[in-house]
Design a protein around this motif. Structure first.
Motif, mmCIF file in Angstrom:
data_model
loop_
_atom_site.group_PDB
_atom_site.id
_atom_site.type_symbol
_atom_site.label_atom_id
_atom_site.label_comp_id
_atom_site.label_asym_id
_atom_site.label_seq_id
_atom_site.Cartn_x
_atom_site.Cartn_y
_atom_site.Cartn_z
ATOM 1 N N VAL A 104 0.860 -1.187 0.000
ATOM 2 C CA VAL A 104 0.000 0.000 0.000
ATOM 3 C C VAL A 104 0.896 1.237 0.000
ATOM 4 O O VAL A 104 1.956 1.243 0.640
ATOM 5 N N ILE A 105 0.488 2.233 -0.769
ATOM 6 C CA ILE A 105 1.236 3.500 -0.760
ATOM 7 C C ILE A 105 0.291 4.640 -0.426
ATOM 8 O O ILE A 105 -0.896 4.602 -0.749
ATOM 9 N N TYR A 106 0.842 5.666 0.217
ATOM 10 C CA TYR A 106 0.006 6.775 0.702
ATOM 11 C C TYR A 106 0.866 8.022 0.861
ATOM 12 O O TYR A 106 2.092 7.937 0.901
ATOM 13 N N PRO A 107 0.224 9.173 0.964
ATOM 14 C CA PRO A 107 0.990 10.420 1.102
ATOM 15 C C PRO A 107 1.579 10.544 2.503
ATOM 16 O O PRO A 107 0.960 10.102 3.482
ATOM 17 N N ALA A 108 2.741 11.132 2.570
ATOM 18 C CA ALA A 108 3.414 11.245 3.865
ATOM 19 C C ALA A 108 2.665 12.182 4.811
ATOM 20 O O ALA A 108 2.513 11.890 5.985
ATOM 21 N N ALA A 161 5.341 9.015 0.378
ATOM 22 C CA ALA A 161 6.213 10.072 -0.145
ATOM 23 C C ALA A 161 5.561 11.407 0.191
ATOM 24 O O ALA A 161 4.344 11.497 0.316
ATOM 25 N N PRO A 162 6.391 12.431 0.336
ATOM 26 C CA PRO A 162 5.844 13.761 0.648
ATOM 27 C C PRO A 162 5.364 14.462 -0.615
ATOM 28 O O PRO A 162 5.670 14.020 -1.717
ATOM 29 N N GLY A 163 4.647 15.527 -0.418
ATOM 30 C CA GLY A 163 4.216 16.314 -1.573
ATOM 31 C C GLY A 163 2.727 16.588 -1.572
ATOM 32 O O GLY A 163 1.973 15.982 -0.802
ATOM 33 N N LEU A 164 2.314 17.483 -2.427
ATOM 34 C CA LEU A 164 0.899 17.841 -2.514
ATOM 35 C C LEU A 164 0.213 17.171 -3.688
ATOM 36 O O LEU A 164 -0.950 16.802 -3.608
ATOM 37 N N VAL A 194 3.178 12.115 -5.783
ATOM 38 C CA VAL A 194 3.314 11.307 -4.571
ATOM 39 C C VAL A 194 3.207 9.817 -4.918
ATOM 40 O O VAL A 194 3.965 8.986 -4.409
ATOM 41 N N GLY A 195 2.279 9.484 -5.793
ATOM 42 C CA GLY A 195 2.112 8.090 -6.181
ATOM 43 C C GLY A 195 3.365 7.555 -6.863
ATOM 44 O O GLY A 195 3.823 6.435 -6.585
ATOM 45 N N TYR A 196 3.902 8.382 -7.745
ATOM 46 C CA TYR A 196 5.118 7.982 -8.460
ATOM 47 C C TYR A 196 6.259 7.774 -7.476
ATOM 48 O O TYR A 196 6.927 6.729 -7.468
ATOM 49 N N ASP A 197 6.465 8.760 -6.622
ATOM 50 C CA ASP A 197 7.581 8.696 -5.676
ATOM 51 C C ASP A 197 7.410 7.554 -4.675
ATOM 52 O O ASP A 197 8.369 6.845 -4.351
ATOM 53 N N ALA A 198 6.194 7.403 -4.195
ATOM 54 C CA ALA A 198 5.973 6.356 -3.197
ATOM 55 C C ALA A 198 6.164 4.973 -3.822
ATOM 56 O O ALA A 198 6.728 4.060 -3.203
ATOM 57 N N ALA A 199 5.697 4.828 -5.065
ATOM 58 C CA ALA A 199 5.879 3.539 -5.735
ATOM 59 C C ALA A 199 7.373 3.251 -5.905
ATOM 60 O O ALA A 199 7.833 2.115 -5.719
ATOM 61 N N ARG A 200 8.105 4.293 -6.261
ATOM 62 C CA ARG A 200 9.548 4.090 -6.413
ATOM 63 C C ARG A 200 10.171 3.668 -5.078
ATOM 64 O O ARG A 200 10.955 2.716 -5.010
ATOM 65 N N ALA A 201 9.774 4.351 -4.019
ATOM 66 C CA ALA A 201 10.292 3.989 -2.690
ATOM 67 C C ALA A 201 9.933 2.546 -2.365
ATOM 68 O O ALA A 201 10.756 1.782 -1.851
ATOM 69 N N LEU A 202 8.715 2.186 -2.721
ATOM 70 C CA LEU A 202 8.250 0.827 -2.431
ATOM 71 C C LEU A 202 9.092 -0.205 -3.162
ATOM 72 O O LEU A 202 9.597 -1.166 -2.571
ATOM 73 N N VAL A 203 9.256 0.024 -4.457
ATOM 74 C CA VAL A 203 9.953 -0.955 -5.293
ATOM 75 C C VAL A 203 11.439 -1.000 -4.928
ATOM 76 O O VAL A 203 12.031 -2.077 -4.818
ATOM 77 N N ASP A 204 12.018 0.174 -4.732
ATOM 78 C CA ASP A 204 13.423 0.202 -4.338
ATOM 79 C C ASP A 204 13.613 -0.546 -3.032
ATOM 80 O O ASP A 204 14.580 -1.294 -2.856
ATOM 81 N N GLY A 205 12.655 -0.357 -2.110
ATOM 82 C CA GLY A 205 12.762 -1.019 -0.804
ATOM 83 C C GLY A 205 12.613 -2.527 -0.911
ATOM 84 O O GLY A 205 12.982 -3.262 0.006
ATOM 85 N N ALA A 206 12.067 -2.993 -2.034
ATOM 86 C CA ALA A 206 11.856 -4.435 -2.197
ATOM 87 C C ALA A 206 12.859 -5.013 -3.196
ATOM 88 O O ALA A 206 12.588 -6.021 -3.841
ATOM 89 N N GLY A 207 13.981 -4.356 -3.336
ATOM 90 C CA GLY A 207 15.001 -4.856 -4.244
ATOM 91 C C GLY A 207 14.594 -4.825 -5.699
ATOM 92 O O GLY A 207 15.035 -5.654 -6.499
ATOM 93 N N GLY A 208 13.715 -3.913 -6.059
ATOM 94 C CA GLY A 208 13.372 -3.760 -7.464
ATOM 95 C C GLY A 208 12.182 -4.575 -7.921
ATOM 96 O O GLY A 208 11.753 -4.452 -9.055
ATOM 97 N N THR A 209 11.622 -5.382 -7.062
ATOM 98 C CA THR A 209 10.463 -6.168 -7.499
ATOM 99 C C THR A 209 9.162 -5.504 -7.064
ATOM 100 O O THR A 209 9.087 -4.901 -6.006
ATOM 101 N N TRP A 210 8.175 -5.642 -7.930
ATOM 102 C CA TRP A 210 6.865 -5.078 -7.637
ATOM 103 C C TRP A 210 6.017 -6.091 -6.874
ATOM 104 O O TRP A 210 6.172 -7.289 -7.068
ATOM 105 N N PRO A 211 5.104 -5.588 -6.051
ATOM 106 C CA PRO A 211 4.154 -6.521 -5.411
ATOM 107 C C PRO A 211 3.177 -7.027 -6.458
ATOM 108 O O PRO A 211 3.076 -6.467 -7.542
#
Lengths: 336, 336
Positions: free
Chosen positions: B190-194, B226-229, B234-251
């Motif tokens: 799940v991704i959401y705004p900071a 991810a932060p931002g208005l 935010v969706g783009y950044d949070a998804a990137r954070a998510l994927v990067d945090g999972a070693g590049g794999t998507w859920p």
DNA sequence: TTGATTTAGGCAAACGTTTGCCTAACTTGT
DNA sequence: ACAAGTTAGGCAAACGTTTGCCTAAATCAA
């Protein structure tokens, strides 16, 4: 020392006058900056009272006396359209910066609602109107005849004349034509709503004129339209009419006079297994910010909706100062 | 540049009174439907004059006398968001049907602008406020303390309490969880705004709670923000954070707490060559009408924004009649 | 008939501002 | 010293409504 107020009423000129020991008239003059009429000491005393009581001028009393509010009404046909929303937002911001508040009315593109709103707004002492894509209506003609301050946006005054903010629609259509020709595409089509407003008609005209001027034979420029209010559905229906009329084949290049129409056409293409943009290059007009995110297949003529508000306020100011402003055409662009 | 003509004044009570040969008071009573106070003939005469002169009550005079306008202010954080625009449109329509006009203010989610608007509106005798996704601010607390009629929409009163119209955010999150589990997807995120508002936080909570309740181990539920208005970014950044945090794999399944965030995530997926929805089923919340046309890959929890307006008016009416209304939670749905 | 009640509607005071006009008290010019 | 002009600011009339109070006339009860 601060007094405890018995009633929660906000401070009025009378309150301030009592506190400062002067008359209401004097306070009024001072808060309105009519400087020549009071001594320095009085001004200081009044200003102190204003601050202490947190006085804010009452706009209703002021409106009644001056026979003018600081209110401008915007009548827009449908805020569901992101382009309209963008215009509304930018106009609201510009008006507020100029000290006005904006009342927003959604006319759903219906003449009767437009009439109702125009009449209702009049009795609010509304000072000006911003009519986005106005339609012809009785109350509109009345308002124009009375000399109300009206700025037309996106679609010109159906009665002709009047202040206008928009883009060079013919130019936008022509740019789309150039863009397609530059990619060597000569099998072209354009779709548009059947209830043609001046702006969409101009876009179509500009597109065709430019193509003809550059040597594309008229018979190779297909056209189709469809009735309806939702540009999404209109785009879908018009695309279907277009393709059906061409024996089931899609053009190589397609101008849709709005991005929403392009979305509609895209849906049909998807349903029919036509690849966009490789099989058919779709060009829209509006440059919806969402395109970059979820519709990268769409090329779109950029319209600076965010700059409309400032221009609208400029035109209103002209009208208020008694002059009839020139049309304001903002620059469009198609990034290649 | 031509001078405009001075407009003739609209008819007032005095005009009608003169025409009908009665006093202003009598006309006032009749146009306000206070029937018991006039004879049938007089009423007929006055009504005839009203029609003949096209009399419309002047709202400014009325507001001054009654110390109340028929104006409601809506403060919304950004009309660029189609969901906000939908709320604004439906509220405007419902208010107008109830005889009110709506002033629209775009706060850009800034507390200082919200303060400025709240203060400015007060001196317009605004009768009520509709605060969409309000933020905590001084003027808001003041207004609440003064007992102004305020309805909170989408995000609850940051000071707690108050009338509220929204959806069951936890339930929406839970429904998304059920939807994904029903498709056998257990590798979830799940991704959401900071800058968490109450509503997005509740959606996340509801999602996770339901997953845990149905036996998904907590460590298999990834989260990122991810932060931002701009929810798009935010969706783009949070998804990137998510994927990067999972070693590049998507859920395999991803909940985005708004459709705009889903669009942002989609862009990243496209850039990374991840197929949506086959490789990752994306679920959003809002059910933007555009989805059917250009984002068919998105499953979204439907929120009946078009019904918000009526409920907002109901709550305002309650407040005006002196009662404290219950929260209004509208039904959401996820068509499977 | 008389007193009491109802009916129909006018008077005027708000509501908060703005502004033309007026008037004292100064300031100048001569 | 006196006329003329300036300064500082109050008075009161709007703007369009609403509404408490008042008053004639008409109706009613006894």
């Amino acid at each position: 020392m601060t007094k405890r107020l018995a009633s929660p009423r906000a401070a009025s000129l009378a309150t301030v006058a009592r506190e400062a020991g002067v008359s209401v008239a004097t306070v009024s003059r001072i808060v309105n900056g009519k400087t020549g009429r009071a001594s320095v000491q009085t001004i200081a005393r009044v200003n102190a009272a204003v601050v202490e009581l947190g006085y804010q001028p009452n706009h209703v009393g002021r409106a009644l006396r001056r026979r003018e509010s600081r209110v401008v009404a915007m009548l827009a046909p449908n805020l569901d359209n992101p382009a309209m929303a963008a215009i509304a937002v930018s106009t609201e911001a510009a008006l507020r910066a100029a000290g006005y508040v904006m009342i927003l009315c959604d006319t759903h593109d219906r003449a009767d609602l437009q009439d109702e709103y125009l009449r209702a707004m009049r009795s609010q002492f509304v000072q000006g109107y911003v009519l986005v894509s106005a339609v012809k209506s009785a109350a509109l003609s009345d308002a124009l005849a009375r000399g109300e301050a009206i700025v037309f946006v996106s679609r010109r005054n159906p009665d002709g004349g009047g202040a206008y903010v928009g883009i060079d629609n013919r130019g936008a259509g022509a740019d789309a034509a150039d863009h397609l020709l530059a990619r060597g595409i000569e099998d072209l089509a354009v779709i548009y709503p059947a209830q043609g407003s001046s702006s969409t008609a101009e876009r179509v005209d500009g597109f065709i004129e430019r193509l003809v001027a550059r040597g594309v034979p008229t018979e190779r420029i297909a056209q189709a339209s469809a009735p309806g209010l939702s540009h999404l559905q209109v785009g879908y229906d018009a695309a279907r009419a277009l393709v059906d009329g061409a024996g089931g084949t899609w053009p190589r290049g397609l101008l849709c006079v709005s991005d929403l129409m392009a979305y509609g056409a895209y849906r049909l293409a998807t349903e029919q297994g036509v690849a966009i943009p490789s099989e058919c290059l779709v060009v829209g007009i509006d440059a919806n910010p969402l395109n970059a995110w979820i519709a990268p297949w769409l090329t779109s003529v950029h319209i600076p909706y965010r700059d409309f508000g400032a221009k609208v306020v400029e035109q209103l100011s002209s009208l208020w100062s008694g002059t009839v402003p020139d049309d304001c055409l903002l620059p469009h662009s198609l990034d290649s």
